[in-house]
Design an enzyme around this catalytic site. Structure first.
Site, PDB file in Angstrom:
ATOM      1  N   TRP A 102       0.819  -1.208   0.000  1.00  0.00           N
ATOM      2  CA  TRP A 102       0.000   0.000   0.000  1.00  0.00           C
ATOM      3  C   TRP A 102       0.854   1.259   0.000  1.00  0.00           C
ATOM      4  O   TRP A 102       0.562   2.219  -0.719  1.00  0.00           O
ATOM      5  CB  TRP A 102      -1.005  -0.003   1.148  1.00  0.00           C
ATOM      6  CG  TRP A 102      -2.077  -1.014   0.909  1.00  0.00           C
ATOM      7  CD1 TRP A 102      -2.334  -2.152   1.626  1.00  0.00           C
ATOM      8  CD2 TRP A 102      -3.044  -1.023  -0.166  1.00  0.00           C
ATOM      9  NE1 TRP A 102      -3.381  -2.846   1.072  1.00  0.00           N
ATOM     10  CE2 TRP A 102      -3.834  -2.187  -0.025  1.00  0.00           C
ATOM     11  CE3 TRP A 102      -3.305  -0.173  -1.242  1.00  0.00           C
ATOM     12  CZ2 TRP A 102      -4.872  -2.511  -0.918  1.00  0.00           C
ATOM     13  CZ3 TRP A 102      -4.338  -0.482  -2.131  1.00  0.00           C
ATOM     14  CH2 TRP A 102      -5.106  -1.645  -1.960  1.00  0.00           C
ATOM     15  N   ASP A 172      -2.049   6.719   5.981  1.00  0.00           N
ATOM     16  CA  ASP A 172      -3.095   5.860   5.435  1.00  0.00           C
ATOM     17  C   ASP A 172      -3.455   4.879   6.546  1.00  0.00           C
ATOM     18  O   ASP A 172      -2.697   3.966   6.849  1.00  0.00           O
ATOM     19  CB  ASP A 172      -2.550   5.129   4.201  1.00  0.00           C
ATOM     20  CG  ASP A 172      -3.540   4.120   3.624  1.00  0.00           C
ATOM     21  OD1 ASP A 172      -4.650   3.978   4.183  1.00  0.00           O
ATOM     22  OD2 ASP A 172      -3.186   3.466   2.620  1.00  0.00           O
ATOM     23  N   LYS A 196     -12.992  -1.254   5.776  1.00  0.00           N
ATOM     24  CA  LYS A 196     -12.332  -2.222   6.650  1.00  0.00           C
ATOM     25  C   LYS A 196     -12.845  -2.111   8.082  1.00  0.00           C
ATOM     26  O   LYS A 196     -13.358  -3.063   8.630  1.00  0.00           O
ATOM     27  CB  LYS A 196     -10.816  -2.048   6.599  1.00  0.00           C
ATOM     28  CG  LYS A 196     -10.214  -2.770   5.403  1.00  0.00           C
ATOM     29  CD  LYS A 196      -9.475  -1.896   4.465  1.00  0.00           C
ATOM     30  CE  LYS A 196      -9.111  -2.648   3.187  1.00  0.00           C
ATOM     31  NZ  LYS A 196      -8.329  -1.826   2.280  1.00  0.00           N
TER      32      LYS A 196
HETATM   33  C1  LIG Z   1      -7.680  -1.345   1.276  1.00  0.00           C
HETATM   34  C2  LIG Z   1      -6.579  -0.391   1.416  1.00  0.00           C
HETATM   35  C3  LIG Z   1      -6.396   0.671   0.521  1.00  0.00           C
HETATM   36  C4  LIG Z   1      -7.239   0.840  -0.708  1.00  0.00           C
HETATM   37  O1  LIG Z   1      -8.464   1.387  -0.391  1.00  0.00           O
HETATM   38  P1  LIG Z   1      -9.512   1.771  -1.530  1.00  0.00           P
HETATM   39  O2  LIG Z   1     -10.592   2.394  -0.705  1.00  0.00           O
HETATM   40  O3  LIG Z   1      -9.908   0.494  -2.198  1.00  0.00           O
HETATM   41  O4  LIG Z   1      -8.867   2.693  -2.466  1.00  0.00           O
HETATM   42  C5  LIG Z   1      -5.377   1.563   0.750  1.00  0.00           C
HETATM   43  N1  LIG Z   1      -4.567   1.434   1.804  1.00  0.00           N
HETATM   44  C6  LIG Z   1      -4.701   0.426   2.691  1.00  0.00           C
HETATM   45  C7  LIG Z   1      -3.771   0.340   3.850  1.00  0.00           C
HETATM   46  C8  LIG Z   1      -5.701  -0.504   2.528  1.00  0.00           C
HETATM   47  O5  LIG Z   1      -5.849  -1.506   3.411  1.00  0.00           O
END
Ligand SMILES: *Cc1c(COP(=O)(O)O)cnc(C)c1O
Length: 360
Positions: A102, A172, A196
């Site tokens: 990521w 993030d 999530k």
């Molecule tokens: C799932 C995830 C993403 C991607 O998220 P989207 O909403 O599908 O763009 C980005 N960073 C992390 C750490 C993730 O777990």
């Protein structure tokens, strides 16, 4: 209806109470004669939902007035670009930590916008891990330091965030937001796709220090500027009303459970049970270094891929779904976010013991 134990990494399991509440309210929201799906985003019903989602998040994260909570679209992946577009500044540069899939993606986007300095690169470390404080080379002139608090695919998590002095941290937190307590003060921007830990796909939660929202150049398209979302309370255009409604219910559920402090211990206990099962056997091998293990995504391998396939299939037959590791790394991954029940963890631990007995 028999619900399975859903170990999916995202979209992920939601609290059953939330699904039932949404179901009850779906066709006629609180006696309004219409669904929240059909209600105006400027009407009384939706306004209350929007405000509750916003204030619940502010309360959960213990935010001061210096921070704004925004609801945006495009997922966390869009934030990979929006963060540098808004915060790097003309000719500016930013520090990034590459800790896995990521963060690598975030870096790729940032490089399209400006100058990226790698403050640490541990993406190929084996076992997978987060960098140690002494491995970070921080640029005091950086606009920010970007990190991924939890690498969902590798199953690694920052346990202590780095000290960056005056440089704000941009994080993030897609896969561990609201799962543990932390001091928000060093953070300038936090973003997370809701799917999530906080709700369904379709809305991205953004927490931004208000002064940083002012940094963006005025020539950026209006809806690409955090400033617009701060000024218009995320209502400059039609927001994703239904995902935000579910976020309001999930965050209410979380507050009823004692907030983040209440869920944190439960999350630690759930993860500890799985790591104990892995460590207590030679049959399973954890893929993350002990000091970087994620409490959200527990990753492990068996001796052979064929055996992993059988493990995942047999678990699914017993009502434990979504255990397949990410296609880029293989193996097994148990994603156990806030809403994942402890009974599901116990069921998996029992299954692991049985499976080892039969196949070990
Ligand atoms: C799932 C995830 C993403 C991607 O998220 P989207 O909403 O599908 O763009 C980005 N960073 C992390 C750490 C993730 O777990």
């Amino acid at each position: 209806m028999a619900r399975v134990y859903n170990f999916s990494p995202g979209p992920a399991t939601l609290p059953e109470e939330v699904l039932k509440e949404a179901q009850t309210q779906l066709a006629d929201y609180k006696g309004s004669g219409m669904s929240i799906l059909e209600s105006s985003h400027r009407g009384k019903e939706y306004s209350a939902v929007h405000e509750e989602a916003r204030s619940n998040i502010a309360e959960l994260l213990n935010l001061t007035e210096d921070y704004a909570v925004l609801f945006m679209s495009g997922g966390a992946s869009t934030q990979f670009a929006l963060a540098p577009m808004n915060l790097m500044g003309e000719g500016g540069r930013a520090d990034y930590v590459d800790s896995g899939s990521w963060s690598t993606k975030a870096i790729k986007e940032a490089r399209k916008i400006g100058e990226v300095h790698l403050a640490a690169d541990v993406k190929d470390a084996s076992p997978a891990r987060m960098p140690k404080p002494e491995e970070l080379t921080l640029d005091p002139g950086a606009a920010y330091l970007h990190l991924t608090s939890n690498e969902t695919i590798a199953g690694t998590q920052w346990k202590t965030f780095p000290d960056t002095g005056e440089v704000p941290i941009v994080a993030d937190m897609s896969s561990d937001i609201c799962s543990r307590t932390f001091d928000v003060n060093p953070f300038g921007l936090i973003y997370a796709g809701a799917q999530k830990n906080l709700g369904p796909a379709g809305v991205t939660i953004v927490v931004i220090r208000r002064d940083l929202a002012e940094r963006a150049a005025g020539h950026l398209p209006t809806l690409f500027q955090y400033r617009t979302f701060v000024e218009k309370d995320s209502l400059a255009n039609t927001p994703p009303v239904f995902p935000i409604y579910i976020v309001s219910l999930v965050t209410r559920w979380l507050l009823d459970k004692g907030g983040i402090a209440g869920i944190e211990q439960q999350n630690r206990d759930k993860a500890a049970k799985l790591y104990a099962a892995i460590d207590g056997s030679d049959f399973y091998r954890g893929t993350a270094a002990a000091d970087s293990r994620s409490d959200m995504n527990v990753t492990f391998r068996l001796a052979e891929e064929e055996l992993e396939k059988t493990f995942i299939e047999e678990a699914a037959r017993q009502g434990m779904k979504g255990l397949k590791g990410h296609r880029s790394v293989g193996g097994v991954r148990a994603s156990i976010y806030n809403a994942f029940p402890v009974e599901g963890v116990d069921a998996l631990v029992d299954f692991m013991k049985e499976f080892e007995k039969k196949n070990g």
